[in-house]
Every structure is written in structure tokens, then in C-alpha cells.
Write a protein that holds these residues in place. Sequence first.
Motif, PDB file in Angstrom:
ATOM      1  N   GLU A 125       6.607  -4.141  -0.169  1.00 31.01           N
ATOM      2  CA  GLU A 125       5.724  -2.734  -0.478  1.00 31.01           C
ATOM      3  C   GLU A 125       5.145  -2.396   0.780  1.00 31.01           C
ATOM      4  O   GLU A 125       4.514  -1.252   0.959  1.00 31.01           O
ATOM      5  CB  GLU A 125       5.158  -2.930  -1.695  1.00 31.01           C
ATOM      6  CG  GLU A 125       3.938  -3.902  -1.444  1.00 31.01           C
ATOM      7  CD  GLU A 125       4.344  -5.268  -1.647  1.00 31.01           C
ATOM      8  OE1 GLU A 125       5.490  -5.850  -1.586  1.00 31.01           O
ATOM      9  OE2 GLU A 125       3.394  -6.243  -1.720  1.00 31.01           O
ATOM     10  N   HIS A 126       4.727  -3.263   1.873  1.00 31.55           N
ATOM     11  CA  HIS A 126       3.863  -2.808   2.831  1.00 31.55           C
ATOM     12  C   HIS A 126       4.474  -1.852   3.851  1.00 31.55           C
ATOM     13  O   HIS A 126       3.915  -1.427   4.730  1.00 31.55           O
ATOM     14  CB  HIS A 126       3.312  -4.139   3.770  1.00 31.55           C
ATOM     15  CG  HIS A 126       2.457  -4.885   3.014  1.00 31.55           C
ATOM     16  ND1 HIS A 126       1.811  -5.758   3.415  1.00 31.55           N
ATOM     17  CD2 HIS A 126       2.152  -5.112   1.599  1.00 31.55           C
ATOM     18  CE1 HIS A 126       0.820  -6.378   2.670  1.00 31.55           C
ATOM     19  NE2 HIS A 126       1.234  -6.116   1.272  1.00 31.55           N
ATOM     20  N   ALA A 127       5.744  -1.700   3.643  1.00 33.81           N
ATOM     21  CA  ALA A 127       6.497  -0.853   4.816  1.00 33.81           C
ATOM     22  C   ALA A 127       6.152   0.577   4.459  1.00 33.81           C
ATOM     23  O   ALA A 127       6.342   1.465   5.246  1.00 33.81           O
ATOM     24  CB  ALA A 127       7.922  -1.028   4.418  1.00 33.81           C
ATOM     25  N   GLY A 128       5.611   1.057   3.314  1.00 33.11           N
ATOM     26  CA  GLY A 128       4.975   2.498   2.879  1.00 33.11           C
ATOM     27  C   GLY A 128       3.993   2.669   2.927  1.00 33.11           C
ATOM     28  O   GLY A 128       3.043   1.895   3.748  1.00 33.11           O
ATOM     29  N   LYS A 129       3.254   3.585   2.109  1.00 32.54           N
ATOM     30  CA  LYS A 129       1.960   3.964   1.964  1.00 32.54           C
ATOM     31  C   LYS A 129       1.279   2.678   0.969  1.00 32.54           C
ATOM     32  O   LYS A 129       1.541   2.643  -0.049  1.00 32.54           O
ATOM     33  CB  LYS A 129       1.668   5.087   1.245  1.00 32.54           C
ATOM     34  CG  LYS A 129       1.734   6.308   1.958  1.00 32.54           C
ATOM     35  CD  LYS A 129       1.587   7.608   1.052  1.00 32.54           C
ATOM     36  CE  LYS A 129       1.612   8.941   2.015  1.00 32.54           C
ATOM     37  NZ  LYS A 129       1.860   9.969   1.220  1.00 32.54           N
ATOM     38  N   PHE A 130       0.457   2.189   1.946  1.00 34.54           N
ATOM     39  CA  PHE A 130      -0.169   0.654   1.394  1.00 34.54           C
ATOM     40  C   PHE A 130      -1.274   0.226   1.923  1.00 34.54           C
ATOM     41  O   PHE A 130      -1.286   0.389   2.993  1.00 34.54           O
ATOM     42  CB  PHE A 130       0.821  -0.512   1.248  1.00 34.54           C
ATOM     43  CG  PHE A 130       0.420  -1.776   0.597  1.00 34.54           C
ATOM     44  CD1 PHE A 130       0.622  -2.137  -0.669  1.00 34.54           C
ATOM     45  CD2 PHE A 130      -0.430  -2.630   1.432  1.00 34.54           C
ATOM     46  CE1 PHE A 130       0.086  -3.073  -1.245  1.00 34.54           C
ATOM     47  CE2 PHE A 130      -1.001  -3.783   0.826  1.00 34.54           C
ATOM     48  CZ  PHE A 130      -0.755  -4.005  -0.431  1.00 34.54           C
TER      49      PHE A 130
END
Lengths: 323, 331, 305
Positions: C62-67
Amino acid sequence: MSNPVLEIKNLHVWYRTYGGYSRVLDGVNLHVHKGEKVGLVGEAGCGKTTTMRSVLRILPEGQAHIPEGQILYHGNDILKMKPRELQQVRTRGISMIFQEPAAALNPVFTVGTQMFDVIKYSGLSKEESRKDNIKRLAIQAIKEVYIPDPERILNCYPNQLSGGMKQRICIAMAIVTPRELLIADEPGTSLDVTIQDQVHRLLRGLVEKKGMSLIMITHSLGVARELTDRIYVMYAGNIVEVARTSDLFANPLHPYTLGLLSSVPKLTGGGVAEGIYGRIPDYLRPPGGCRFHPRCPRAVRRCREEKPLLKDLGGHQVACFQV
Amino acid sequence: MNAPIMTINNLKMYFPVQKSKGKPVYVKAVDGVDLTIHKGEIMGLVGESGSGKSTLAYTVMGMYKPTGGQIIFQGRDISMSSDKRPLSLKKDLQIVFQDPGSSLNPSHNIRQILELPLRVHKIVKREEMERKIAQILQMVELSPNYMYKSPASMGGGERQMVSIARALATDPTFIILDEPTSALDVSIQAKIINMLLKLQQEKQLTYLFITHDLSLMRNIATRVAIMYLGKICEMADTVEFFRNPLHPYTRMLLSSIPVVSEEEEALKPEKVISTGEIPSPVNVPPGCSFHLRCPEKTELCFREDPVMLEVSPGHLVRCHAYQKTAGVHVA
Amino acid sequence: MNANLQPASDINIPSFTARFKEGFRKKWYKFSRNKLSVAGLVIVLAIVMAAVLAPYITPYPEHAGKFVDYGNASLAPSATHLFGTDIFGRDILSRIIFAFRGALLMAVLVLAIAVPVGVFLGLLAGYYKGSLLDTIIMRVTDIFLSVPPLLLALAIAAVLEPNLTNAMIAITVMWWPWYTRLVYGMATSLRNEYFVTAAELIGASKFHILFREILPNCLSPIFTKMALDVGWVILIGAALSFVGLGEQPPTPALGQMVSDGTRYMPDLWWMTVFPSLAIAVMILGFNLLGDGVRDMLAKGEHDHE
């Protein structure tokens, strides 16, 4: 007879390839005496050039492997020489002329530059290696190969010269400092007949005048006949017949020699012979016994099982069970 | 003698090389060649490199558009470049090149190589292709097993067999053989020559055989022509040609051939020592182009180019030495 | 009469699979002789696998996006975050692996367009050497080649809206001329080979001559160059994204990560160093692989078949 200048004893050379060792030379024996002109004759791929390249140790490094054999130059084994001694042999003892004169000369240097280098590295004394002396030697060598106007030639680039001229220059480079043995690898093959004839006559004249020994590699029996005293016929890494030139043509014995001779188109006419059945073997899996047996019209069972050695028939040696 | 299949009239092929003082300079590779080739004949065209013999062949094949002159083949004028020639002509006229290494595409297998002419000329249907290719391979004495081999895995002789097979695939009437065996060993040469002769007999082919090897021509050609610097200097029936060579250049060539027996040695003309080299065709010497190397040159040869002369029936020579004695048989 | 030239050893036509297997074995032998090529292959395979399987193998996909997780922001490399985290608390390792996707996609698409175009133009110009067509194609090529490649890509990317697609367009536009040059040189010499002449004299079509006779003989240098070029396309892509002209945040891109990190050097060194290393390893991998491909396709001197 005196000791030979060069003697090759039981030489084997293999090449490493995909699929294993390619066993090209299979026990070559050959010798040259002082002042003798020897021919090494065979078809393309017989190992003639490999033999002579191993004499100067210029086989491809890493690929060639010599499991067995000796190359004696005045009794010293070239294969065991240290780089210094080998350099001595290369600069003072043996020189070589290659088939393709265009490839033997560097296109970006003038003929003069290349000749001067040859002289400089031939181990002359300080006194002798003065500039004017080097130039004198170069000019003399060019005169000896009958090229007019040597001064101009020294300033020419190789591409300004014709094929025949280039080969003459190569010969001049090979004889510019005294050598004992000259190895000529098909020097006329890439040239036209009339030019080839001139180059061969020149070569013979020079060798005789200087008392050098000559090993002439050629695929042409006709050339060997006109140029040599003694002929080695080679097939697939073996010497199959050795004889004085006149004997060989008067009385050829080995079936391979006979096949070659009959394949040469004759000026007397009479059509073209059948040629020799088959082709040079695959050196990765050479045929057992006599390497010529798959192509030989006279092969019997023994030829498949046992390798014939050279046997002496009064100075005429042949490696065949049927003779 | 059979009817002529090809007539070449005063053919000229010049190539521009560079400009000197605003004027283009030409290499006169072929400079006024007249040649008639009869049906079923093996015409030997002999010369050194630079003599223009290959250019002549390539011009006949249409690789260049001739600068001048005419080529008539089977009654049709074909003095044009190959892309202007009709497809049917390409079927009848084929060539085998000298170097079997570069005349076969290294990235194709033998089937692909032989398929091309069959497809282009729509000789067989797609389903019959394989059978036809096997048949063509057998014609040149190669086994059908070769079909999926690559040229690189074959010996020079076998490759040349494939080149010949490709030329034969369209069932031509006339084949130009451009030094087909000069890159091969004698034992292989013998086999290829025998095969070519057999095919010529079977299929009633006409060959223009280009070579530098006079002794080979002695054994297979019906007529021999010698070319020097773009011009033919002597031409005769083979037997007459070798019995009575007239042109000094012919004699020089003959005397330079390395031979393997005493009988042959006796046939060579008295040693005419070969001298000099063929000059660059850019500066062809004035007068007779051979005078620089000729041992028998006279003052006339420096000034005037000799014309072709028939000294005995069918024996033509272009040399001043025979001009005065025209018609007289010179021994 | 005589089946003279037929060696006794071959009796049948090997099947297609057998020929294919033998060809493959030999190619592998040539390729694997150089251990570095094998290392390159391993690196490239690892990167490709990682990129394809990114959602499953990364520790924090999930860190690959808006996070954003300011609680874990700017952590140094540790067992939980091998390469540390950035100022928003995102795992750098996960973001690097996801960035491989964009980088590889870019390389593949750029080459998939630039190579066919470049090769086709090179073939045409080379075969018709000396004609007007040759002059036009090669002069245009020269113009493209005379502008420094990065500058050209920067200029194009700057004119267009900054995103991955436009970055790819920019790189493609500057990439094809190299293939045109390469193929042009080969085609000009191949067209004089006798097998091309023979095909012409038989009456083969121009299409056949260009694509069946000439092209197959150009393939090995083309493939070699392609393998080497993947690394260079990635580098140029990284350079574009470094100056903000490539993939836009929050999607990770290696160049953009490096550039973000530079602001926090040397304190948060891991933000710059690891993405830079990733770029270096990718390029190294493709270069070694390219060398191997060259060895594999080279015609050996003692290349017995």
C-alpha cells in the motif's frame, strides 16, 4: 647428412571448440635441411597452416592445445622456449609470408615504417641500427624483389600498391635481415597466374641466392613441382607421402596423392577426372585407423582399424598399407 | 554449328570514378566486346582479375545498364538493367557466382534458398514444394537431408552445389558460371565440373564459363576467348586455341601455368617470361593496351590499337603482329 | 550415379524440436562462457520477477500509492524497513520495487516503437543508398542525432504535460535514429552481397529482399543493442523523472525518489542512496546481459555445427 634446420616430431595440435577438442594435427613429422626447398601440399583444411603456425607459435592463444610433439630448431624445442629465446627465433631464424598480402600489411602505416620496424626489432647491434643503415637495408631488400624506385615505395601506403607488389613487399620484409628458414603460406594463391608465376620465380631465386631453406605451403601440386626439392603430402593432419619432387610425380604412391593428381585439369586435355569421394573429416570425430579410409577407393578392413605409419621405400616414404 | 543463342555487339560498360578538371573519368571495364555464343556451347571466357570478364557477365545479367552496344538473347534485345527486364527472361538466364559463401544467405536454410526461385516464377504449387526441392537437390547429387541445413554448416563444395541448384531451379536455357570452382579444392572442383557437364548434356544448356584457369578450359570448353583490359584479344575453338596460341598475352598466360607433368610442360609455349601487371583500367595505355607487358612490341603498338582479325576460320586475334600476314596461318 | 558429397554420418532430417534444442544448447554454451553475462541475466530476471510480482512480495504494497504514516517517517534502515522510510513514512524498498514496473514498462514500450521504426527506415535508406529517399531519411536522422539526447527528451517532455506517457513519447522520438544508423550501415553493405544480387536476378520482390534477405542478417546487432539499450532507456527515464518530467507523485519512480531524497542529504541518506543503487544495478544488469547476447549471437571462428 647434416643436422636439419627444423625438425617437427610427432606434432599433435587440438583446438577447443563447442563440442570438445577438434583434433587437427595427428602426429606430423617433417624436417628441412639447410638450403633445402620443401613443399607441404594438401587440400584446404588439412592442417598445413596449423603446422606452420605452431612452428612460430602463433596459434590462437587459449584455443589451441598441443598435447604432444616437439618442434626442434637446431635441436632446441620451440614449444618449450621462453619468450626471449622465441623472439630470437622469430627475428633471426624463421620468417613467414602469408597468403593474403593485403592482410599482412597494416593499411595505416607506410611500407617504409613497417619495414623499418622489422629491421629495428631484428636484434641488430647499436652500430647497425643507425637510421641510415636501416634505410639502406630496406632499399636493398626492395631492390632484391625487383621493384623499381624503392625510395618512392617506402613512402607508399599498402593500398597504393597492387596485390603482386604487396606480396613482393612481404617477401622483402621476410628477407630484409638474414634468416635461415622462410615459410611461405600459399604466397601466390590470391594472385593472378602471371603474377603468381613472377612471385614464385622471385621466391625461388632469392632462396637459392641466399642459401636459405624454404617451406612452401600450397594446395597446388603444380606449384610444388616447380618450386621444391622434396614434397610432403598432407591429409587431415597426417603426412601421407614424402618424396623427392621428381620421384613423387614420376611415381605417386598414396591413393590421396593419386586422387589429387588426377583431379588437376591437364593442359593436354582429356577431360576432367572424377575427383576424390567425400570430403575432409570432421576433426571432432575423426575416422579411426587411417584418416583417409572413408574416401579411399582401396580401403580394406585394416585401414579402418589401424593407423598406417610412414614406411620407407628407398627414400620415398608413404603411409599406406596397400603400397 | 547451332544457331546463336546470344549475340553481344560492341558492348561497353563504363563506370564513372572521379572528376578530374571538371570532366568525369571512366573505368572502361568492358570496352567494345563482340561475342556470339551458340546454343549448347560451353564458351570459356578467360582473363586475369581486372580484365573485365566479371563485369561483362554482370552486364549480360542486367546488374548494370550497358553504356553502349547491344545484347541480343534468343532474338530479344536485353540491353537494359534487370529491373526493366520481364520476369520470363529472368527464368531463362541464370548465374552462379564465384564465392559460395556469400551467394547463399547465411540466415536461411537450404529449403528457403531453393524455394525463392520456385515461388517467384510460380513453378510448383505450395503443397508440392518440398518434393520439388528434394528433386532439385538430387539433380545436383545432394541428399534431401540437406533441406534444413544452414549454408554455414556445409563445405564449400556443397554450398556451390546449392548455388547451382538454385540457378537450375527455374529450368533456364543459359547459365553464366562466374568462376564457380576457383575457391574450391581440385578434388571438389573435379566433381562440380563433372556435374556441370552432365547437366549441360541432359538439359541442353548453354554455358558462359568465366574463369582464370586455362587448363580447366582446355578440358571442358568448346571455344575459348581471352580478355585483357576490357577487350577480347584472342578467340578460337579450344583445340585450335591450345595448339596454336597466337596472341603474346595468351602465350604469357600459358607459360605461367604451373603443371604437373612433362607432357604438359612440352605444350607450353617457349618460356615467355611473364612481366608486369595488368594496369588499372582507369588509365588504359594508348595504342595496344598490352604493349606495356608485351615481349614482341613494335613501335606501331604504342600508337595504334589493333583490330580483331580472323587469321584462320574461327580463330580471331587482335594483335599487330598478324595484321600484315592476314589470312596466312602463322605457326 | 554417386551420392558423393554426402557424409555417411547423417541419415535423417532432424525434427524441428531437435534442431531447436540443439540450437538453444549451443547458444547457451556461448552465452554462459562469460560468468558476468550469467550474473547479468540473474539480475535482470530478478528485477523482472520483482516488478511483476510487486503486490505480493513487497512488505508494504500500500506504500506505493497515496499513503502517509508520520509515526514511522524518516526511519533509518532496520529489520522492519530494510531500506528505511521516507519523510511520509513510506517503505523505500516497497516503493523501489514498484518503481521497477514503470521503468521496465517504459523501456519495453519505447523499444517496441523505436526499434521497428528505426529499423524499417534504416533498411529502406540502406538498400536505396544514393537515392533521394536515402538522403531524406538519413539527413532527418542526422538532425535528431546531432541534438544531445537528454536535451531533446527534456525539451519534448517539457512542452508536453509531464507524465509517464509523454516521457515515453519523448524518449521514443530520440531513440529511433540510433537504430536507423545501425541498420543503415549494415544494409548498405549487405545489399552488395551476392545472395541479395541473386535474389534480385531471380526476380524477387523488394519486400522479399528487404525483409527476408537483408533483415535477418541484421538481427543479431539489433538484439544486442536492444538488450544494452533497456538500461539506457531506464537511465534517461530516471533523469526525466529526476527533474519532474516523468511519472508524477505519488506513483513511485526511481529518478523522482532520488531527487526527493537529495533535499534531505546527508541526514536521510537512505532516501537517495537506495533508489540510486537500484538504478545502477538495473543498468549494470542489462549491460551485462547485453554483452552476453552479443557473445551468444556472434559467429565464432571455430563454430562447428
